[in-house]
Design an enzyme around this catalytic site. Sequence first.
Site, short mmCIF file in Angstrom:
data_model
loop_
_atom_site.label_atom_id
_atom_site.label_comp_id
_atom_site.label_asym_id
_atom_site.label_seq_id
_atom_site.Cartn_x
_atom_site.Cartn_y
_atom_site.Cartn_z
CG PHE A 70 1.55 -10.04 -17.78
CD1 PHE A 70 1.03 -8.53 -17.14
CD2 PHE A 70 0.89 -10.86 -17.22
CE1 PHE A 70 0.55 -8.78 -16.29
CE2 PHE A 70 0.52 -10.54 -16.02
CZ PHE A 70 -0.55 -9.55 -15.65
CG PHE A 122 8.91 -15.02 -25.69
CD1 PHE A 122 9.70 -15.87 -26.14
CD2 PHE A 122 7.86 -14.96 -23.95
CE1 PHE A 122 9.35 -17.74 -26.39
CE2 PHE A 122 8.07 -16.38 -24.31
CZ PHE A 122 8.88 -17.70 -24.90
CB ALA A 123 4.61 -11.60 -27.91
CD GLU A 175 12.22 -16.01 -18.78
OE1 GLU A 175 13.30 -16.94 -18.80
OE2 GLU A 175 12.51 -14.80 -18.83
CB SER A 179 0.88 -21.02 -14.99
OG SER A 179 2.01 -20.53 -14.00
CB SER A 189 8.80 -20.87 -6.85
OG SER A 189 9.34 -20.09 -7.11
CB ALA A 235 -2.54 -18.74 -21.68
CD GLU A 249 -2.71 -16.21 -25.94
OE1 GLU A 249 -4.13 -16.28 -25.83
OE2 GLU A 249 -2.58 -16.28 -26.73
N GLY A 280 15.11 0.66 9.76
CA GLY A 280 14.06 1.18 9.24
C GLY A 280 14.62 2.49 8.01
#
Length: 380
Positions: free
Chosen positions: A152, A119-120, A361, A128, A364, A126, A123, A338
Amino acid sequence: MKAAEFADVLDAVRRFVRTEVVPREEEIEEADAIPAEIRRAAAEMGLFGYTLPEEHGGLGANLTEDVHLAFEFGYTTPAFRSMFGTNNGIAGQVLVNSGTDEQKQRWLPRLAEGAVAAFALTEAEAGSDPSGLTTGARRDGDGYVISGTKRFITNAPLADLFVVFARTGPEARGTKGISVFLVEAGTDGLRVGPKDRKTGQAGAWTAEVVFDHVRVPSSALVGGQEGAGFGEAMKSLVRGRVHIAAICVGMAQRLLAESVAHAQSSRQGGQPIGEFQLVQAMLADIQTGAYAGRAMVLEAARNYDSGTDRKIGPSAAKLFCSEMVGRAADLAVQVHGGLGYMRGVPVERMYRDARLFRIYEGTSEIQRLIIGRALVRDGV
Ligand SMILES: Cc1cc2nc3c(=O)[nH]c(=O)nc-3n(C[C@H](O)[C@H](O)[C@H](O)COP(=O)(O)OP(=O)(O)OC[C@H]3O[C@@H](n4cnc5c(N)ncnc54)[C@H](O)[C@@H]3O)c2cc1C
């Protein structure tokens, strides 16, 4: 899917995840790849197309069924679900919702068998706000020429098909004039960059995708209709949010299992650390978050399937569950002391893996904006 059939699929997935994938998590982490036999087995179980319609070779799971499966996928490395997540979610749903019959017949059976769709949308400026995308698709003869750069993009290095959002209208920005195209891997001018070096979720790959004057025929325009792209992207993402929330619940359940086992077996001052009430409090908080998240996801999926809420519920579930699993991972590391900071320990890996859920996707902040805006506009 028929209830009995679905129960079988769910049972098979649960067993496969726990007996075949969990034991190989460290190998997946080290190799940054899913072993070929796991991929083959997932395809044989129908997982590359479990939400795609049965008439096109999928298993036809609705969102309620999807989230039950996602609770199981979430129990292991997110790379496992990522391998087929874009097919069933953001990319595949664009085709299911709006593809022409010819587009569905051409692609859905291939995806269901194990081909991969990416799914592209995103950018550099572009993410959020995808209405700022600048990738363009210029009409040229009987087709289009696409130019622009996406980043991404999950599964880009493996993808057979790219579902690409590009501007066909004259507007320089805004939600209007965005269309969506199907671009086959290997098309001239389409270039996938090297895979990104990420914080976590090793084995799941993302990369930049460059479209350098990529020529596609008119039949590549999804639904044969210009200008519907922004709406398509949003519709796909809403469904995806409930799925991601369910993955978070699955991961919280695993964090709990790891933490309880550690609390029962690790000793300090001659007694298991699980006998300390402050450790018990951390386990209680992980348990409570997972329980609340599970209930919320089931309600959101039910309301999505019935059509009663396709706005607030999905965003609220994604917001709550992605934040919840972040806290759960933090607590799980704390329970491990630890050891929780050491590579090779599952909760350390999950602590890094969980961080992504609050970002992709829809961050928040964006979920809060969607919920807040809908409340003010529509009331309660
Ligand atoms: C591992 C990974 C996989 C991904 N897979 C895909 C994929 O397959 N396909 C795809 O298209 N994309 C994919 N993405 C992109 C992802 O959806 C975006 O990274 C995400 O939506 C955030 O956009 P951004 O990175 O541009 O950050 P920005 O939008 O620049 O956000 C930066 C910060 O600003 C905040 N912010 C932005 N706008 C507002 C506002 N209006 N109000 C308040 N706060 C705001 C954000 O919440 C965030 O805190 C992936 C990203 C990652 C990291």
